[in-house]
Design a protein around this motif. Structure first.
Motif, PDB file in Angstrom:
ATOM      1  N   PRO B  93       0.829  -1.209   0.000  1.00  0.00           N
ATOM      2  CA  PRO B  93       0.000   0.000   0.000  1.00  0.00           C
ATOM      3  C   PRO B  93       0.869   1.268   0.000  1.00  0.00           C
ATOM      4  CG  PRO B  93      -0.640  -1.496   1.777  1.00  0.00           C
ATOM      5  CD  PRO B  93       0.649  -2.009   1.215  1.00  0.00           C
ATOM      6  N   ALA B  94       0.388   2.257  -0.745  1.00  0.00           N
ATOM      7  CA  ALA B  94       1.073   3.549  -0.709  1.00  0.00           C
ATOM      8  C   ALA B  94       0.458   4.424   0.379  1.00  0.00           C
ATOM      9  CB  ALA B  94       0.933   4.234  -2.070  1.00  0.00           C
ATOM     10  N   ARG B  95      -0.846   4.295   0.537  1.00  0.00           N
ATOM     11  CA  ARG B  95      -1.582   5.198   1.433  1.00  0.00           C
ATOM     12  C   ARG B  95      -2.608   4.360   2.194  1.00  0.00           C
ATOM     13  NH1 ARG B  95      -6.126   8.285   0.135  1.00  0.00           N
ATOM     14  NH2 ARG B  95      -6.148   7.332  -1.928  1.00  0.00           N
ATOM     15  N   VAL B  96      -2.834   4.701   3.449  1.00  0.00           N
ATOM     16  CA  VAL B  96      -3.857   3.994   4.222  1.00  0.00           C
ATOM     17  C   VAL B  96      -4.805   5.010   4.853  1.00  0.00           C
ATOM     18  CG1 VAL B  96      -2.291   2.097   4.778  1.00  0.00           C
ATOM     19  CG2 VAL B  96      -2.580   3.939   6.407  1.00  0.00           C
ATOM     20  N   THR B  97      -6.052   4.594   5.006  1.00  0.00           N
ATOM     21  CA  THR B  97      -6.979   5.400   5.806  1.00  0.00           C
ATOM     22  C   THR B  97      -7.575   4.496   6.880  1.00  0.00           C
ATOM     23  OG1 THR B  97      -8.926   4.926   4.444  1.00  0.00           O
ATOM     24  CG2 THR B  97      -7.631   6.868   3.844  1.00  0.00           C
ATOM     25  N   GLY B  98      -7.783   5.063   8.034  1.00  0.00           N
ATOM     26  CA  GLY B  98      -8.446   4.345   9.123  1.00  0.00           C
ATOM     27  C   GLY B  98      -9.657   5.145   9.544  1.00  0.00           C
ATOM     28  N   GLU B  99     -10.822   4.509   9.519  1.00  0.00           N
ATOM     29  CA  GLU B  99     -12.059   5.249   9.778  1.00  0.00           C
ATOM     30  C   GLU B  99     -12.859   4.591  10.899  1.00  0.00           C
ATOM     31  OE1 GLU B  99     -14.624   5.467   6.400  1.00  0.00           O
ATOM     32  OE2 GLU B  99     -16.223   6.479   7.512  1.00  0.00           O
ATOM     33  N   ILE B 100     -13.316   5.406  11.819  1.00  0.00           N
ATOM     34  CA  ILE B 100     -14.334   4.964  12.764  1.00  0.00           C
ATOM     35  C   ILE B 100     -15.625   5.583  12.254  1.00  0.00           C
ATOM     36  CG2 ILE B 100     -15.196   5.123  15.127  1.00  0.00           C
ATOM     37  CD1 ILE B 100     -12.283   5.111  16.024  1.00  0.00           C
ATOM     38  N   GLN B 102     -18.569   7.411  10.904  1.00  0.00           N
ATOM     39  CA  GLN B 102     -19.234   8.673  11.220  1.00  0.00           C
ATOM     40  C   GLN B 102     -18.590   9.428  12.377  1.00  0.00           C
ATOM     41  OE1 GLN B 102     -23.337   7.542  11.737  1.00  0.00           O
ATOM     42  NE2 GLN B 102     -23.722   7.685   9.551  1.00  0.00           N
ATOM     43  N   ARG B 103     -17.303   9.133  12.648  1.00  0.00           N
ATOM     44  CA  ARG B 103     -16.695   9.853  13.759  1.00  0.00           C
ATOM     45  C   ARG B 103     -15.340  10.440  13.403  1.00  0.00           C
ATOM     46  NH1 ARG B 103     -17.340   6.489  18.725  1.00  0.00           N
ATOM     47  NH2 ARG B 103     -15.110   6.164  18.934  1.00  0.00           N
ATOM     48  N   SER B 104     -14.477   9.629  12.874  1.00  0.00           N
ATOM     49  CA  SER B 104     -13.147  10.170  12.603  1.00  0.00           C
ATOM     50  C   SER B 104     -12.453   9.359  11.523  1.00  0.00           C
ATOM     51  CB  SER B 104     -12.311  10.173  13.880  1.00  0.00           C
ATOM     52  OG  SER B 104     -12.035   8.857  14.279  1.00  0.00           O
ATOM     53  N   VAL B 105     -11.569  10.028  10.834  1.00  0.00           N
ATOM     54  CA  VAL B 105     -10.779   9.376   9.785  1.00  0.00           C
ATOM     55  C   VAL B 105      -9.331   9.833   9.921  1.00  0.00           C
ATOM     56  CG1 VAL B 105     -10.472   9.012   7.305  1.00  0.00           C
ATOM     57  CG2 VAL B 105     -12.744   9.484   8.205  1.00  0.00           C
ATOM     58  N   VAL B 106      -8.422   8.905   9.838  1.00  0.00           N
ATOM     59  CA  VAL B 106      -7.016   9.290   9.723  1.00  0.00           C
ATOM     60  C   VAL B 106      -6.520   8.796   8.367  1.00  0.00           C
ATOM     61  CG1 VAL B 106      -6.454   9.281  12.181  1.00  0.00           C
ATOM     62  CG2 VAL B 106      -6.217   7.163  10.865  1.00  0.00           C
ATOM     63  N   GLU B 107      -5.557   9.503   7.844  1.00  0.00           N
ATOM     64  CA  GLU B 107      -5.013   9.113   6.543  1.00  0.00           C
ATOM     65  C   GLU B 107      -3.530   9.418   6.546  1.00  0.00           C
ATOM     66  OE1 GLU B 107      -6.981  10.807   3.190  1.00  0.00           O
ATOM     67  OE2 GLU B 107      -5.440  10.159   1.778  1.00  0.00           O
ATOM     68  N   TYR B 108      -2.752   8.450   6.124  1.00  0.00           N
ATOM     69  CA  TYR B 108      -1.317   8.727   6.022  1.00  0.00           C
ATOM     70  C   TYR B 108      -0.627   7.784   5.042  1.00  0.00           C
ATOM     71  CZ  TYR B 108      -1.791   5.679  10.230  1.00  0.00           C
ATOM     72  OH  TYR B 108      -2.146   4.725  11.150  1.00  0.00           O
ATOM     73  N   GLN B 109       0.632   8.117   4.764  1.00  0.00           N
ATOM     74  CA  GLN B 109       1.448   7.240   3.933  1.00  0.00           C
ATOM     75  C   GLN B 109       1.630   5.926   4.691  1.00  0.00           C
ATOM     76  OE1 GLN B 109       2.805   8.087   0.769  1.00  0.00           O
ATOM     77  NE2 GLN B 109       1.290   9.712   1.086  1.00  0.00           N
ATOM     78  N   ASN B 110       1.586   4.835   3.953  1.00  0.00           N
ATOM     79  CA  ASN B 110       1.769   3.545   4.604  1.00  0.00           C
ATOM     80  C   ASN B 110       3.162   3.471   5.231  1.00  0.00           C
ATOM     81  OD1 ASN B 110       1.432   0.792   5.263  1.00  0.00           O
ATOM     82  ND2 ASN B 110       2.458   0.196   3.350  1.00  0.00           N
ATOM     83  N   PRO B 111       3.220   3.127   6.515  1.00  0.00           N
ATOM     84  CA  PRO B 111       4.556   3.073   7.151  1.00  0.00           C
ATOM     85  C   PRO B 111       5.315   1.793   6.840  1.00  0.00           C
ATOM     86  CG  PRO B 111       2.845   2.649   8.781  1.00  0.00           C
ATOM     87  CD  PRO B 111       2.138   2.895   7.478  1.00  0.00           C
ATOM     88  N   GLY B 112       5.304   1.380   5.570  1.00  0.00           N
ATOM     89  CA  GLY B 112       6.196   0.296   5.127  1.00  0.00           C
ATOM     90  C   GLY B 112       5.723  -1.113   5.406  1.00  0.00           C
ATOM     91  N   LEU B 113       4.438  -1.291   5.683  1.00  0.00           N
ATOM     92  CA  LEU B 113       3.942  -2.649   5.973  1.00  0.00           C
ATOM     93  C   LEU B 113       3.160  -3.194   4.785  1.00  0.00           C
ATOM     94  CD1 LEU B 113       4.546  -1.706   8.919  1.00  0.00           C
ATOM     95  CD2 LEU B 113       2.523  -2.964   9.618  1.00  0.00           C
TER      96      LEU B 113
END
Lengths: 179, 333
Positions: B93-100, B102-113
């Motif tokens: 993956p180049a980019r990941v998003t983590g979503e809860i 209807q509450r919050s989303v984080v998005e960042y470059q994949n940390p190499g996994l």
């Protein structure tokens, strides 16, 4: 034995409704007065008061030395305890800790730099003040909002695995106590 | 700029509270920063019990608790180029998003996994051993099957789940590549005609769920039911009748479906007549607890006995949609 304060007493809040007051001396010899209801928020202090047998009659004559907490932190702690002395007990954890919103007054009180916040948590931990611990941890937990793992590493000063390994190696390489 | 707050130097109690103050997506990000943070998060035994993998044009990991967590998360993994034609290998993956939700989303470059490393990491920090569902949600899988098998084949996958648009061919290929799965659940019109997938019916699944009011119009027949070799089956079909269920019970008495432990025949609008369900059966009336999620009042049961002595209990339980006929096999005499 009573300890004579070397600096003026810091009167944080006058407590009219509760005449029982205690004196606390910080590690740098600042003296604070605190009401009975407020001091009960600190399990450590209240245990000490109980064990010393301090009463309404002799409390002010017997200041309690707290050698692990400096005056700056003690002032914040006394302010906090006076503010929250009549609060109802918080619900048990589970989702409570994650979801509660820090009141504005407390957010202002805890708007201090990271080094001060770190020291305040150590003091809070020593004095065993659950509510202040919750609030401090809420402030620190909120620092993680919208942050990437790399940003979290910087904010929380987290060493990389390589740094941890190097630290461990140097600790195991260093000579032990002679003897 | 303020100095860092040395979180790992805090007393354990404070460290735990700080982590508990984070959203789960932030907790995952924190756990990715080092082995020590990974262990700290794991030690909290956070309430997250299920991992599902979903394969469509990207790969998604969903985490939830059994009863549905307010912190259920969806992690999405995006490749460098999103429009690559398939079949493609499972990408880094180049980019990941983590979503809860209807509450919050984080998005960042994949940390190499790699994605499988993400799965392993999430399994580790939440102490989850199995993958509950591996689901397919495209007509044809975009990913190279061998690459998918390399990525996810080592995990213990409980259920293969086929969403509506997934073709039967795609589903059959998935079944061949992930033979260790124990359950199959297609909510999918490609599965409307069981004569096209009898090879699936005869396999010894732990659970086979066929039919869905919204996505399917399953054309089940008695012969299809008799082919099923699963421990636990659920069938919802407009062609299901009380007479068919009655005939099934008669076959069961004579020895059909020997592995069966539980069957649920879900009737929607069809009329279910108790006297037809039980017609010609020698039964003994019993009272029994209702099936889970079917209310609290005791229900009437009808015990029938197979030629080898095994006892099965029939119950007819009303539902919001109509009624369910349950068949539970309790013990072997």
């Amino acid at each position: 034995m009573s300890v004579e304060p070397e600096v003026p007493i810091v009167q944080v809040e006058e407590v009219r409704e509760n005449p029982v007051l205690y004196k606390i001396i910080s590690s740098d010899n600042h003296v604070f007065t605190i009401s009975e209801h407020a001091v009960k928020l600190s399990k450590t202090l209240w245990d000490l008061i109980t064990n010393l047998g301090l009463t309404a009659e002799n409390a002010l004559d017997n200041p309690i030395p707290v050698e692990n907490v400096n005056g700056k932190n003690m002032e914040t702690i006394v302010q906090f305890c006076e503010r929250h002395k009549y609060d109802e007990e918080e619900p048990e954890y589970t989702n409570y800790i994650r979801e509660f919103v820090l009141p504005e007054w407390d957010r202002q009180l805890l708007s201090i730099d990271n080094e001060e916040l770190f020291q305040l948590i150590l003091a809070t931990n020593y004095l065993d003040i659950q509510k202040l611990m919750d609030y401090c941890c809420r402030v620190i937990g909120d620092m993680a909002k919208d942050k990437t793992p790399e940003e979290l590493r910087i904010i929380y000063g987290i060493p990389t695995d390589a740094e941890d390994d190097a630290l461990e190696r140097s600790a195991s390489d260093s000579p032990g106590p002679s003897g | 700029m303020s100095t860092a707050l040395p979180l790992l130097d805090l007393p354990n109690k404070a460290l735990e509270l700080v982590i508990q103050c984070m959203e789960y997506t932030e907790t995952v990000g924190f756990s990715l920063t080092s082995n020590k943070t990974k262990e700290s998060v794991r030690s909290l035994k956070l309430n997250m019990e299920k991992i599902d993998l979903r394969v469509n044009n990207i790969i998604t990991i969903r985490l939830d608790s059994e009863e549905g967590s307010p912190s259920a998360m969806v992690w999405r993994f995006y490749p460098e180029e999103e429009d690559s034609p398939g079949p493609i290998p499972v990408y880094m993956p180049a980019r990941v998003t983590g979503e809860i939700t209807q509450r919050s989303v984080v998005e960042y470059q994949n940390p190499g996994l790699q994605i499988q490393e993400w799965v392993e990491h999430l399994q580790y920090i939440f102490s989850i051993e199995d993958i509950q569902n591996l689901s397919f949600a495209e007509e044809n899988c975009k990913f190279d099957w061998n690459s998918l098998k390399d990525a996810f084949g080592k995990f213990k996958i409980i259920t293969l789940f086929f969403h509506d648009v997934c073709s039967l061919e795609c589903a059959q290929t998935a079944l061949r590549h992930f033979p260790s799965a124990r359950n199959v659940t297609p909510f999918n019109s490609s599965f409307n005609d069981p004569s096209h997938y009898r090879n699936i019916l005869i396999q010894n699944w732990d659970l086979l769920v066929l039919g869905d009011e919204q996505f399917m119009s399953l054309k089940i027949g008695l012969d299809d039911i008799l082919l099923m070799n699963s421990r636990d089956i659920t069938i919802q079909s407009p062609t299901l009748t009380d007479k068919m269920v009655n005939r099934f019970f008669k076959h069961w008495i004579r020895g059909s479906n020997p592995r069966m432990e539980l069957a649920r025949f879900a009737f929607g609008n069809q009329v279910v007549r108790k006297e037809i369900v039980l017609k010609g059966l020698e039964y003994q009336e019993v009272t029994m607890d209702p099936m889970e999620g079917e209310g609290e009042e005791e229900v009437q049961g009808y015990e029938i006995r197979r030629n080898d002595g095994t006892v099965g209990t029939i119950s007819i339980e009303p539902t919001d949609q109509g009624c369910d006929v349950y068949f539970q096999i309790f013990e072997l005499f």
